[in-house]
Design a protein around this motif. Structure first.
Motif, PDB file in Angstrom:
ATOM      1  N   LYS A 230       0.802  -1.224   0.000  1.00  0.00           N
ATOM      2  CA  LYS A 230       0.000   0.000   0.000  1.00  0.00           C
ATOM      3  C   LYS A 230       0.838   1.279   0.000  1.00  0.00           C
ATOM      4  CE  LYS A 230      -4.062  -1.915  -0.124  1.00  0.00           C
ATOM      5  NZ  LYS A 230      -4.943  -1.751  -1.308  1.00  0.00           N
ATOM      6  N   ALA A 231       2.170   1.169   0.000  1.00  0.00           N
ATOM      7  CA  ALA A 231       2.987   2.372  -0.141  1.00  0.00           C
ATOM      8  C   ALA A 231       2.668   3.018  -1.485  1.00  0.00           C
ATOM      9  CB  ALA A 231       4.469   2.027  -0.056  1.00  0.00           C
ATOM     10  N   PRO A 232       2.539   4.338  -1.552  1.00  0.00           N
ATOM     11  CA  PRO A 232       2.141   4.985  -2.803  1.00  0.00           C
ATOM     12  C   PRO A 232       3.251   4.967  -3.842  1.00  0.00           C
ATOM     13  CG  PRO A 232       2.657   6.629  -1.141  1.00  0.00           C
ATOM     14  CD  PRO A 232       2.683   5.299  -0.448  1.00  0.00           C
ATOM     15  N   TYR A 233       2.844   4.921  -5.106  1.00  0.00           N
ATOM     16  CA  TYR A 233       3.808   4.990  -6.201  1.00  0.00           C
ATOM     17  C   TYR A 233       4.322   6.419  -6.343  1.00  0.00           C
ATOM     18  CZ  TYR A 233       5.973   4.714 -10.769  1.00  0.00           C
ATOM     19  OH  TYR A 233       6.885   4.769 -11.794  1.00  0.00           O
ATOM     20  N   GLN A 234       5.625   6.548  -6.538  1.00  0.00           N
ATOM     21  CA  GLN A 234       6.232   7.846  -6.835  1.00  0.00           C
ATOM     22  C   GLN A 234       7.419   7.630  -7.766  1.00  0.00           C
ATOM     23  OE1 GLN A 234       8.202   9.893  -3.588  1.00  0.00           O
ATOM     24  NE2 GLN A 234       7.856  11.888  -4.536  1.00  0.00           N
ATOM     25  N   TRP A 235       7.404   8.261  -8.901  1.00  0.00           N
ATOM     26  CA  TRP A 235       8.504   8.149  -9.863  1.00  0.00           C
ATOM     27  C   TRP A 235       9.809   8.600  -9.195  1.00  0.00           C
ATOM     28  CZ3 TRP A 235       9.077   6.184 -14.706  1.00  0.00           C
ATOM     29  CH2 TRP A 235      10.230   6.537 -15.399  1.00  0.00           C
ATOM     30  N   GLY A 236      10.822   7.745  -9.231  1.00  0.00           N
ATOM     31  CA  GLY A 236      12.103   8.069  -8.622  1.00  0.00           C
ATOM     32  C   GLY A 236      12.163   7.810  -7.128  1.00  0.00           C
TER      33      GLY A 236
END
Length: 247
Positions: free
Chosen positions: A132-138
């Motif tokens: 459930k950790a959010p996606y973040q580019w980089g």
């Protein structure tokens, strides 16, 4: 870490607490750095820079450092309490204190043993901690992580240093030729229409895969790719499966 020396530039990766790097170039208030762990390059604001001595940097490179196992903990100094998340480094940790230059800081949380290569079961447990950790580019932290950052951090906590990006990670390990032969901890790589590797995920039991797609989630893998049951569709096209460690 940004692609260019500007606040609006693309984030290409992140520096985690306790990591060391070399300064390659300067431009205004920006520093181009190369990480000592995976040699990844990017720009950071000079305000984020904490200098260390040459002796400390050399010792840091020659040592293996425990990593934080708790989702969120704190490091305590005389003047500050610093939040640290899973995967952050604990330089020269002795079970109670870590060292940044000559400063000793206290840490009372759980730490992975830097000298031990964890078995597959522990690798899977670390991966599940990111659910459930959010996606973040980089991104490389539980507060925001991309697909290759997730895989790099899970393996890193368990004593394996992988490259930063999926197209680099695919060069590691040995090929697994059939989905039915996969084991927990194997890595599945996915390509776009041009054949370029654009995604990676970590295999669990029963052909389940945990990966970063909007969030850290679990889906099903078959010979075609990742099937998302809740959306009744395939999200990624399978290219190759690699085994980094044997369970």
């Amino acid at each position: 870490m940004r692609a260019e020396p500007a606040d609006r530039a693309e984030q290409v990766s992140q520096l985690l607490f306790g990591e060391c790097y070399t300064i390659l170039n300067t431009q205004g208030n920006w520093l181009q750095v190369e990480l000592a762990t995976d040699r990844y390059r990017g720009w950071i604001d000079q305000k984020q820079h904490t200098p260390v001595t040459a002796a400390y940097f050399q010792e840091w490179k020659e040592s293996r450092h425990p990593r934080v196992l708790d989702l969120l903990q704190v490091v305590k100094g005389q003047e500050a309490v610093i939040p640290v998340g899973i995967g952050n480094y604990l330089p020269f940790f002795d079970g109670q204190h870590l060292r940044l230059n000559e400063q000793l800081l206290q840490f009372n949380g759980r730490a992975a043993n830097a000298e031990a290569v964890s078995p597959v079961a522990e690798l899977v447990q670390v991966a599940l901690s990111f659910l459930k950790a959010p996606y973040q580019w980089g991104g490389k932290s539980v507060f925001g992580v991309d697909c290759s950052g997730f895989v790099q951090q899970v393996y890193g906590v368990c004593g394996y240093q992988l490259p930063r990006d999926a197209y680099q990670q695919v060069e590691a390990g040995e090929e697994v030729h059939f989905v039915a032969q996969t084991q927990p901890g194997d890595l599945a790589f996915f390509s776009n229409a041009e054949g370029r590797i654009i995604h990676v995920g970590l295999l669990l039991e029963n052909q389940q895969i945990i990966h970063a797609h909007g969030e850290i989630r679990i889906d099903t893998l078959d010979h075609q790719g990742i099937y998302q049951q809740d959306r009744k569709r395939y999200s990624h096209q399978l290219r190759i499966i690699k085994r980094i460690i044997n369970g």
